[in-house]
Design a protein around this motif. Structure first.
Motif, mmCIF file in Angstrom:
data_model
loop_
_atom_site.group_PDB
_atom_site.id
_atom_site.type_symbol
_atom_site.label_atom_id
_atom_site.label_comp_id
_atom_site.label_asym_id
_atom_site.label_seq_id
_atom_site.Cartn_x
_atom_site.Cartn_y
_atom_site.Cartn_z
ATOM 1 N N THR A 81 -4.200 10.038 1.660
ATOM 2 C CA THR A 81 -3.029 10.012 2.550
ATOM 3 C C THR A 81 -3.236 10.912 3.767
ATOM 4 O O THR A 81 -2.588 10.745 4.794
ATOM 5 C CB THR A 81 -1.782 10.525 1.780
ATOM 6 O OG1 THR A 81 -1.740 9.866 0.535
ATOM 7 C CG2 THR A 81 -0.490 10.272 2.519
ATOM 8 N N CYS A 105 1.480 17.641 8.573
ATOM 9 C CA CYS A 105 2.418 16.530 8.354
ATOM 10 C C CYS A 105 3.109 16.652 6.998
ATOM 11 O O CYS A 105 4.116 16.002 6.756
ATOM 12 C CB CYS A 105 1.708 15.190 8.485
ATOM 13 S SG CYS A 105 0.468 14.875 7.208
ATOM 14 N N HIS A 119 2.234 15.507 4.197
ATOM 15 C CA HIS A 119 2.156 14.321 3.341
ATOM 16 C C HIS A 119 1.532 14.636 1.983
ATOM 17 O O HIS A 119 1.945 14.077 0.968
ATOM 18 C CB HIS A 119 1.358 13.210 4.037
ATOM 19 C CG HIS A 119 2.116 12.540 5.136
ATOM 20 N ND1 HIS A 119 1.809 11.295 5.612
ATOM 21 C CD2 HIS A 119 3.182 12.953 5.860
ATOM 22 C CE1 HIS A 119 2.657 10.962 6.576
ATOM 23 N NE2 HIS A 119 3.489 11.968 6.748
ATOM 24 N N VAL A 151 3.389 13.522 -1.341
ATOM 25 C CA VAL A 151 2.902 12.315 -2.020
ATOM 26 C C VAL A 151 2.381 12.609 -3.439
ATOM 27 O O VAL A 151 2.225 11.694 -4.241
ATOM 28 C CB VAL A 151 1.810 11.632 -1.154
ATOM 29 C CG1 VAL A 151 0.443 12.273 -1.347
ATOM 30 C CG2 VAL A 151 1.750 10.139 -1.409
#
Ligand code: FMN
Length: 267
Positions: free
Chosen positions: A20, A43, A45, A49
């Motif tokens: 990711t 970010c 992520h 995630v």
């Protein structure tokens, strides 16, 4: 750079965080590892995630728990919501309460931005009188164009806009009680596009609050006019990215207006 903290005993080595991530920041060994801190765009992520919640990124706390409603909104409902969004050109006089604005802007801050830079800032006008004053400055700019016989005045219907304004109507900001202006400290990288994206988020979100908006194109054209920059308190290097008038719609639409057929090439 934020610190990447991994709870190795919780990590299942699934590699989702690595796949990711932006290229070059993380790599998968037995567990994910940071390769080059410089590649991190913060970010978040990887943390968001990870199925096991094994990653913790230093810095602010995670946002409120995710409520996944994507499977509850049908493409048909979403399509109708988007098709039904209209530019609103007449508004009720009452301004949007500050708490509602705060609720709205707390969603708009999730608009994507190039490199996750999040450089878009906002000026929000809450006083309808100020919106009117600003519209008056756009008219002043138009009067100057007409006086100077500027080529712009040949393209823009400045004379008719000025005469509509003189009749007491507001053809510039449509008597909107509120104005949302996207700005940035300077013009760099993707900021102009980021501003447009953030404004589009706002434009699309407002009807869910019973509100409507319209892009303030005339204001955008006049945004470099010094009296306008001064009115908005913009510093020399600050840039005006775009603006939306907003408020409670005075009228209701009963039909979807006609639009051109889509032009698309599949390759
Ligand atoms: C960049 C931009 C600038 C615009 N400026 C104005 C404007 O100054 N005044 C206005 O009444 N509408 C303005 N509009 C609204 C357009 O006229 C409108 O989006 C178009 O007619 C389609 O209508 P809809 O948004 O209801 O689908 C602007 C729209 C965009 C995207």
């Amino acid at each position: 750079m934020p610190e990447f903290n991994l709870n190795k005993s919780a990590c299942s080595s699934c590699g989702t965080c690595v796949s990711t991530c932006t290229p070059g920041h993380l790599k998968m060994n037995t567990n994910p590892e940071v390769v080059a801190d410089t590649m991190c765009i913060e970010c978040g992520h990887c943390e968001a995630v990870c199925p096991e919640g094994a990653i913790n990124i230093s810095g602010p706390e995670l946002e409120a728990p995710m409520v996944d409603i994507s499977s509850k909104i049908s493409p048909e409902d979403m399509g109708n919501y988007m098709r039904n969004r209209r530019s609103i050109r007449n508004y009720k006089k009452r301004p949007v309460p500050r708490e509602t604005i705060e609720e709205i802007m707390d969603v708009v801050r999730f608009a994507p931005s190039g490199g996750n830079q999040q450089l878009v800032e906002w000026i929000i006008i809450e006083d309808p009188q100020k919106t009117r004053e600003l519209a008056g400055l756009v008219i002043k700019w138009m009067e100057k164009l007409a006086e100077e016989n500027s080529p712009f005045a040949q393209v823009l219907p400045v004379e008719s806009l000025i005469s509509v304004w003189k009749s007491g109507l507001d053809p510039i900001l449509r008597g909107a009680p509120n104005l949302f202006i996207a700005t940035a400290k300077s013009n760099e990288g993707s900021t102009p596009m980021d501003g447009t994206i953030a404004l589009s988020y706002l434009d699309l979100l407002l009807p869910s609050f019973g509100l409507g908006s319209c892009w303030a194109g005339f204001l955008q054209m006049a945004a470099d006019f010094e009296p306008i920059r001064e009115f908005l308190g913009l510093k020399d290097s600050e840039v005006f990215l775009g603006a939306l008038m907003a408020g409670y719609p005075e009228c209701k639409f009963f039909r979807v207006p006609k639009r051109k057929k889509l032009s698309v090439r599949y390759i």
